[in-house]
Design a protein around this motif. Sequence first.
Motif, PDB file in Angstrom:
ATOM      1  N   ARG A  75      -5.309   7.548   9.530  1.00 11.01           N
ATOM      2  CA  ARG A  75      -4.844   7.997   8.165  1.00 11.01           C
ATOM      3  C   ARG A  75      -5.655   7.131   7.200  1.00 11.01           C
ATOM      4  NH1 ARG A  75      -0.395   8.860  10.887  1.00 11.01           N
ATOM      5  NH2 ARG A  75       1.361  10.100  10.266  1.00 11.01           N
ATOM      6  N   VAL A  76      -6.187   7.648   6.182  1.00 18.38           N
ATOM      7  CA  VAL A  76      -7.203   7.145   5.298  1.00 18.38           C
ATOM      8  C   VAL A  76      -6.357   5.778   4.918  1.00 18.38           C
ATOM      9  CG1 VAL A  76      -8.681   7.112   3.104  1.00 18.38           C
ATOM     10  CG2 VAL A  76      -7.843   9.036   4.303  1.00 18.38           C
ATOM     11  N   VAL A  77      -5.140   5.771   4.429  1.00 16.46           N
ATOM     12  CA  VAL A  77      -4.396   4.760   3.936  1.00 16.46           C
ATOM     13  C   VAL A  77      -3.208   5.022   4.786  1.00 16.46           C
ATOM     14  CG1 VAL A  77      -5.114   4.276   1.761  1.00 16.46           C
ATOM     15  CG2 VAL A  77      -3.390   6.095   1.901  1.00 16.46           C
ATOM     16  N   SER A 117       5.152   2.051   7.225  1.00 19.69           N
ATOM     17  CA  SER A 117       3.644   1.513   7.386  1.00 19.69           C
ATOM     18  C   SER A 117       3.249   0.425   6.670  1.00 19.69           C
ATOM     19  CB  SER A 117       2.920   2.823   7.234  1.00 19.69           C
ATOM     20  OG  SER A 117       3.164   3.623   5.934  1.00 19.69           O
ATOM     21  N   PHE A 135       7.216   3.685   3.168  1.00 21.10           N
ATOM     22  CA  PHE A 135       8.772   4.061   3.766  1.00 21.10           C
ATOM     23  C   PHE A 135       8.818   5.699   3.673  1.00 21.10           C
ATOM     24  CE2 PHE A 135      13.268   2.099   3.756  1.00 21.10           C
ATOM     25  CZ  PHE A 135      13.867   3.146   4.195  1.00 21.10           C
ATOM     26  N   ALA A 136       8.397   6.375   4.704  1.00 23.79           N
ATOM     27  CA  ALA A 136       8.348   7.914   4.446  1.00 23.79           C
ATOM     28  C   ALA A 136       9.437   8.480   5.320  1.00 23.79           C
ATOM     29  CB  ALA A 136       7.242   8.395   5.049  1.00 23.79           C
ATOM     30  N   GLY A 150       8.065   7.321   0.202  1.00 28.57           N
ATOM     31  CA  GLY A 150       8.060   6.385  -0.516  1.00 28.57           C
ATOM     32  C   GLY A 150       7.459   4.868  -0.145  1.00 28.57           C
ATOM     33  N   GLY A 223      11.297   6.151  -3.900  1.00 25.77           N
ATOM     34  CA  GLY A 223      10.457   7.198  -4.328  1.00 25.77           C
ATOM     35  C   GLY A 223       9.284   6.846  -5.228  1.00 25.77           C
ATOM     36  N   VAL A 224       9.344   6.189  -5.778  1.00 28.81           N
ATOM     37  CA  VAL A 224       8.556   5.652  -6.970  1.00 28.81           C
ATOM     38  C   VAL A 224       8.335   6.606  -8.287  1.00 28.81           C
ATOM     39  CG1 VAL A 224       5.806   5.084  -7.534  1.00 28.81           C
ATOM     40  CG2 VAL A 224       6.898   4.356  -5.547  1.00 28.81           C
ATOM     41  N   HIS A 225       8.231   7.882  -7.738  1.00 28.46           N
ATOM     42  CA  HIS A 225       7.697   8.865  -9.120  1.00 28.46           C
ATOM     43  C   HIS A 225       9.325   9.262  -9.476  1.00 28.46           C
ATOM     44  CE1 HIS A 225       3.883   9.427  -7.685  1.00 28.46           C
ATOM     45  NE2 HIS A 225       4.461   9.530  -6.345  1.00 28.46           N
ATOM     46  N   VAL A 339       3.181  12.865  12.712  1.00 33.32           N
ATOM     47  CA  VAL A 339       4.082  13.582  11.811  1.00 33.32           C
ATOM     48  C   VAL A 339       3.293  13.700  10.584  1.00 33.32           C
ATOM     49  CG1 VAL A 339       4.708  10.958  11.203  1.00 33.32           C
ATOM     50  CG2 VAL A 339       6.116  13.066  10.814  1.00 33.32           C
ATOM     51  N   LEU A 357       0.512  11.129 -11.202  1.00 33.02           N
ATOM     52  CA  LEU A 357       0.212  10.352  -9.838  1.00 33.02           C
ATOM     53  C   LEU A 357       1.040  11.523  -8.921  1.00 33.02           C
ATOM     54  CD1 LEU A 357      -0.932   7.817  -8.834  1.00 33.02           C
ATOM     55  CD2 LEU A 357       1.137   7.003  -8.517  1.00 33.02           C
ATOM     56  N   ARG A 361      -0.617  14.099  -5.974  1.00 31.30           N
ATOM     57  CA  ARG A 361      -0.164  13.742  -4.576  1.00 31.30           C
ATOM     58  C   ARG A 361       0.183  15.065  -3.844  1.00 31.30           C
ATOM     59  NH1 ARG A 361       4.480   9.779  -3.697  1.00 31.30           N
ATOM     60  NH2 ARG A 361       3.726   9.769  -1.509  1.00 31.30           N
ATOM     61  N   SER A 364      -2.814  16.099  -2.497  1.00 29.93           N
ATOM     62  CA  SER A 364      -3.716  15.462  -1.317  1.00 29.93           C
ATOM     63  C   SER A 364      -2.959  15.510   0.031  1.00 29.93           C
ATOM     64  CB  SER A 364      -3.701  13.955  -1.954  1.00 29.93           C
ATOM     65  OG  SER A 364      -4.175  13.123  -0.769  1.00 29.93           O
ATOM     66  N   GLN A 369      -3.700  16.377   5.902  1.00 31.80           N
ATOM     67  CA  GLN A 369      -3.243  16.969   7.296  1.00 31.80           C
ATOM     68  C   GLN A 369      -4.290  17.900   8.016  1.00 31.80           C
ATOM     69  OE1 GLN A 369      -1.153  15.208   7.596  1.00 31.80           O
ATOM     70  NE2 GLN A 369       0.194  14.854   5.784  1.00 31.80           N
TER      71      GLN A 369
HETATM   72 FE1  HDE Z   1       0.145   8.183  -0.168  1.00 35.13          FE
HETATM   73  N1  HDE Z   1      -1.280   9.193   1.052  1.00 35.13           N
HETATM   74  N2  HDE Z   1      -0.949   8.703  -1.839  1.00 35.13           N
HETATM   75  N3  HDE Z   1       1.530   7.082  -1.887  1.00 35.13           N
HETATM   76  N4  HDE Z   1       1.282   7.703   1.098  1.00 35.13           N
HETATM   77  C1  HDE Z   1      -1.203   9.136   2.216  1.00 35.13           C
HETATM   78  O1  HDE Z   1      -1.432  11.095   3.465  1.00 35.13           O
HETATM   79  C2  HDE Z   1      -2.239   9.872  -1.726  1.00 35.13           C
HETATM   80  C3  HDE Z   1       1.120   7.190  -3.131  1.00 35.13           C
HETATM   81  C4  HDE Z   1       2.421   7.124   0.963  1.00 35.13           C
HETATM   82  O2  HDE Z   1       3.894   7.543   7.233  1.00 35.13           O
HETATM   83  C5  HDE Z   1      -2.057  10.132   2.793  1.00 35.13           C
HETATM   84  O3  HDE Z   1      -0.860  11.641   5.569  1.00 35.13           O
HETATM   85  C6  HDE Z   1      -2.721   9.892  -3.220  1.00 35.13           C
HETATM   86  C7  HDE Z   1       2.051   6.646  -3.573  1.00 35.13           C
HETATM   87  C8  HDE Z   1       3.104   7.058   2.130  1.00 35.13           C
HETATM   88  O4  HDE Z   1       2.520   9.221   7.441  1.00 35.13           O
HETATM   89  C9  HDE Z   1      -2.759  10.683   1.525  1.00 35.13           C
HETATM   90  C10 HDE Z   1      -1.868   8.939  -4.045  1.00 35.13           C
HETATM   91  C11 HDE Z   1       3.098   6.439  -2.801  1.00 35.13           C
HETATM   92  C12 HDE Z   1       2.080   7.448   3.159  1.00 35.13           C
HETATM   93  C13 HDE Z   1      -2.093   9.825   0.438  1.00 35.13           C
HETATM   94  C14 HDE Z   1      -0.956   8.416  -3.204  1.00 35.13           C
HETATM   95  C15 HDE Z   1       2.458   6.870  -1.411  1.00 35.13           C
HETATM   96  C16 HDE Z   1       1.116   7.923   2.395  1.00 35.13           C
HETATM   97  C17 HDE Z   1      -2.937   9.556   3.920  1.00 35.13           C
HETATM   98  C18 HDE Z   1      -2.114   8.956  -5.621  1.00 35.13           C
HETATM   99  C19 HDE Z   1       4.617   6.101  -2.670  1.00 35.13           C
HETATM  100  C20 HDE Z   1       2.127   7.472   4.743  1.00 35.13           C
HETATM  101  C21 HDE Z   1      -2.411  10.013   5.303  1.00 35.13           C
HETATM  102  C22 HDE Z   1      -1.988  10.181  -6.321  1.00 35.13           C
HETATM  103  C23 HDE Z   1       5.485   6.729  -3.525  1.00 35.13           C
HETATM  104  C24 HDE Z   1       2.838   8.632   5.050  1.00 35.13           C
HETATM  105  C25 HDE Z   1      -1.531  10.931   5.007  1.00 35.13           C
HETATM  106  C26 HDE Z   1       3.210   8.371   6.727  1.00 35.13           C
HETATM  107  C27 HDE Z   1      -0.077   8.383   2.800  1.00 35.13           C
HETATM  108  C28 HDE Z   1      -2.750  10.192  -0.896  1.00 35.13           C
HETATM  109  C29 HDE Z   1      -0.094   7.559  -3.735  1.00 35.13           C
HETATM  110  C30 HDE Z   1       3.381   6.675  -0.130  1.00 35.13           C
HETATM  111  C31 HDE Z   1      -4.179  10.120   1.658  1.00 35.13           C
HETATM  112  C32 HDE Z   1      -3.622  11.125  -3.734  1.00 35.13           C
HETATM  113  C33 HDE Z   1       2.576   6.313  -5.272  1.00 35.13           C
HETATM  114  C34 HDE Z   1       4.431   6.184   2.612  1.00 35.13           C
HETATM  115  O5  HDE Z   1      -2.869  12.039   1.616  1.00 35.13           O
END
Ligand code: HDE
Length: 683
Positions: A75-77, A117, A135-136, A150, A223-225, A339, A357, A361, A364, A369
Motif C-alpha cells: 500500500r502507498v500508505v 496499521s 483502524f479500518a 478510520g 471515522g474522522v470525517h 483486504v 477530504l 477518498r 482514491s 485496489q
Molecule cells: Fe487513506 N488511503 N487516504 N486515509 N487510509 C489508503 O488505500 C487516501 C485518509 C486510511 O488497512 C490507501 O488500500 C486519500 C484519512 C486507512 O487497508 C489509499 C486520502 C483516513 C488505510 C488512501 C486519505 C485514512 C488507508 C492506500 C486523503 C482516516 C489503510 C492503500 C483524501 C479517516 C486501510 C489503500 C487498510 C489507505 C488514500 C486520507 C485512513 C492510497 C487520497 C483521513 C486506515 O487509497
Amino acid sequence: MSEDQNKRVNEHSKDEQLEQYRADNSGKKMTTNQGLRVSEDEHSLKAGVRGPTLMEDFHFREKMTHFDHERIPERVVHARGYGVHGHFQVYEPMTEYTRAKFLQDPSVKTPVFVRFSTVAGSKGSADTVRDARGFATKFYTEEGNYDLVGNNIPVFFIQDAIKFPDLVHALKPEPHNEMPQAATAHDTFWDFVANNPESAHMVMWTMSDRGIPRSYRMMEGFGVHTFRFVNEKGKARFVKFHWKPVLGVHSLVWDEAQKIAGKDPDFNRRDLWETIENGGKVEYELGVQMIDEEDEFKFDFDILDPTKLWPEELVPVKIIGKMTLNRNQDNVFAETEQVAFHPGNVVPGIDFTNDPLLQGRLFSYTDTQLIRLGGPNFHEIPINRPVCPFHNNQYDGYHRMTINKGPVAYHKNSLQNNDPSPASEEEGGYVHYQEKVEGRKIRQRSESFNDYFSQAKMFWNSMSPAEKEHIISAFCFEVGKVNSKDVQQQVVNVFSHVDAELAERVAKGIGVNPPPKDRESDETFTSPALSQENTVKTAATRQVAVLADHGFADEEVKQLLAVCKEAGVRADIISPALGTVKGENGTELEASATFLTADSVLYDAVFIPGGQRSTDSLKARKAAKDFVSEAFSHYKAIGASGEGKELLTLAAGTESGPGLVPDGNHEQFLKAVAEHRHWDRNI
Ligand code: HDE
C-alpha cells in the motif's frame, strides 16, 4: 426478494464462507497447480547429473514463475498492517437515527475484519514508530459490506484530498536517498508542516502520546470525517464515529518505543496475535456523535472540516454497540494483504457529506485496489466477498471467479425478465441522501476552514503536565532531526500560533531564535476527554516480568502468580538461564525468558520476589539491574518483596516513590500496574 437475500448474516457467516477457500496441506501428496502428482521436488530436470537444466521441466518452471510473482505492490500508505476477525453487536435498535440493518437488532452479531496499521512505514518497518495508526473495519452486513476506514486520531493533516499526494511525498522517506524509514523526523515532513499550517492540529496529536500506542487493544478509533445517518423516514443527521477501547487508551514512552523497534519490531501485532491465541478478547465500544441538520452552523468550527473534532463535552458520544475481536487470521497475505477497504462501501442509512477530504477518498480507494490487486474483480477475493449475495452485469476482467450463466449481461432486457433489476428503497436499494447542492465551479476553500490553531490550542489546553512535557520532547526530537535551520525556525514560528510556551521551549531545545511573541491562539476551551489521564485504568491483560533465580522465596512467588492470574495479568519468570528455576523450598518454575531474550521495554511492570540467593545472583548481574532501572525510568510499576527490595533500591536508587511497592503488597502492586505509568516519579 429472492430467498437467499433474506438469509440472515450471523457471527459465523464470514468464517463459513472463508472455509471453502481454506487449504490445509497436512497429510496431502504434493501436486503441481494442475493437480499432477509431483515425484521429486529437490532437483531440476537435467541432461545428466552435471548437465544443463531442461526447458521441459514444467514443475521447475511453474514453481519458479509462481515464486517470481509472489509479491504485490505494498500500500502507498498504511503498508504495515495486521488483521483480525470478530463481530459487532449493537446495544439497542438505532431506528430513530439510521435505517442501517446491522444497527437494529441487538441479537445479531455482524462479522467484521479489522486491519490496524501504521501510515508512513514500509511493510517490514517497526510497529512502534511515532505515527498515526490506521483502524479500518469491514462489517460484513446482510445489506452488503460497510467499511469504516478510520485512524486512531480524530483529525487529519489536510483539508482537501488534492493535497494528499503532497503530504505523503513529504512524510515518506526522502526520494533522493530513501531515508528515514517510518519516521516523520526529517526535513521534508516539517517543511510541509511549516508551509501547510492546516496540519497544526493533527501534528499536535502525532507529537503527543497518541503517536505511540502501547497496544492496538488500547487505542481509540475515529471515522474522522463527518458522515450522515439517515433513518427510515429519510431524516438525516450529521454523524462522527468513535471506537472506544474497553481497556482504555494507553501509550508507550518515546525512549521505550524506539528500543522496542529494535528488540521486537512486531510488538503491536504480537500483542494482538498472542492475546487472541491465548483466548483473550479484544473489545471496543462503538460511539456516535450526532448533530441535527438544522444545527450545522451552530459551532465555531465548520463541521465539514476534517482538521476539526467535535469536543465530546459539546456533542456527547452515544455508545451504541460493541466490537469483539476474537479470531486470528489464517494467512496474512490472503487476508491482511488482500483486504480492500473503501470509505465508499456504505449501506442504506449511512451516507456522505461534502467534507472535501472524504470526497477525494471516495475516488482514491478503488483506484488503489485496481493497481494493487490487479484488476476489477478484487471483490471476489475471499476476504473481500460480501456475505450476502451480489448480482449485476459487471462481467469479465482479470482473475474472474464467477461463472455467469446465460447470454444476457445488460440492463434493461426482456430475454431475462429484466434481471438483475434495481431494487426499490423498500427492497433495500441504496438511495443517496438528496442534499441540495448549488454553487459555482471554483478551486477555493471555504473561509470557515481557515482557523488552523484554535483546536490545536484546545488539544494543548487539555493535556496534563506530563502529556505536555511529552509533546515538547517529541517536537524537540523530531524537529531536532531536521537539517535545515530555516525549516526549524519556520516550524517554531508556526507553533507560536498555538502556544507560546510550547514554541519557546522547542526553540530553546533545538537552538533556534525565540518565536515571535503575543500571537498564540486565545482558545481557552479544555476537553478533558482528550487527555489519556482520564481514561479507563485496569491491570487486566498487562504483562509483568518476575525476576527470579534459584533460591527465590517460594511462597511469595506462588502467591504473586495466583494474584496475577486472578486479575488477568500475565506474569513471566525472567531468569539468567532458560529451564527450571528452583525456589529455596524446592518449588520448580519454568523461566519464560532470560535477560538476553527478554527486555524491560517489553513489559508493563516488574516484580522482584525475595530469597537471598536469588537476590544476590540478580544483584551481581548488570542485565538484571538495567532491567529494573529501565522500568523505573519508563515510569512503570515495580514491586518487590523480602530481599527483592535490595535489587529495587540498588537499581532505582530509591526504595519508595510513585509506583514503587517494596513491601510485597500484591494488591497495591496491581493497583500500580493498572495506573499504567507513574509520571510524578522523579527521573
Ligand atoms: Fe487513506 N488511503 N487516504 N486515509 N487510509 C489508503 O488505500 C487516501 C485518509 C486510511 O488497512 C490507501 O488500500 C486519500 C484519512 C486507512 O487497508 C489509499 C486520502 C483516513 C488505510 C488512501 C486519505 C485514512 C488507508 C492506500 C486523503 C482516516 C489503510 C492503500 C483524501 C479517516 C486501510 C489503500 C487498510 C489507505 C488514500 C486520507 C485512513 C492510497 C487520497 C483521513 C486506515 O487509497
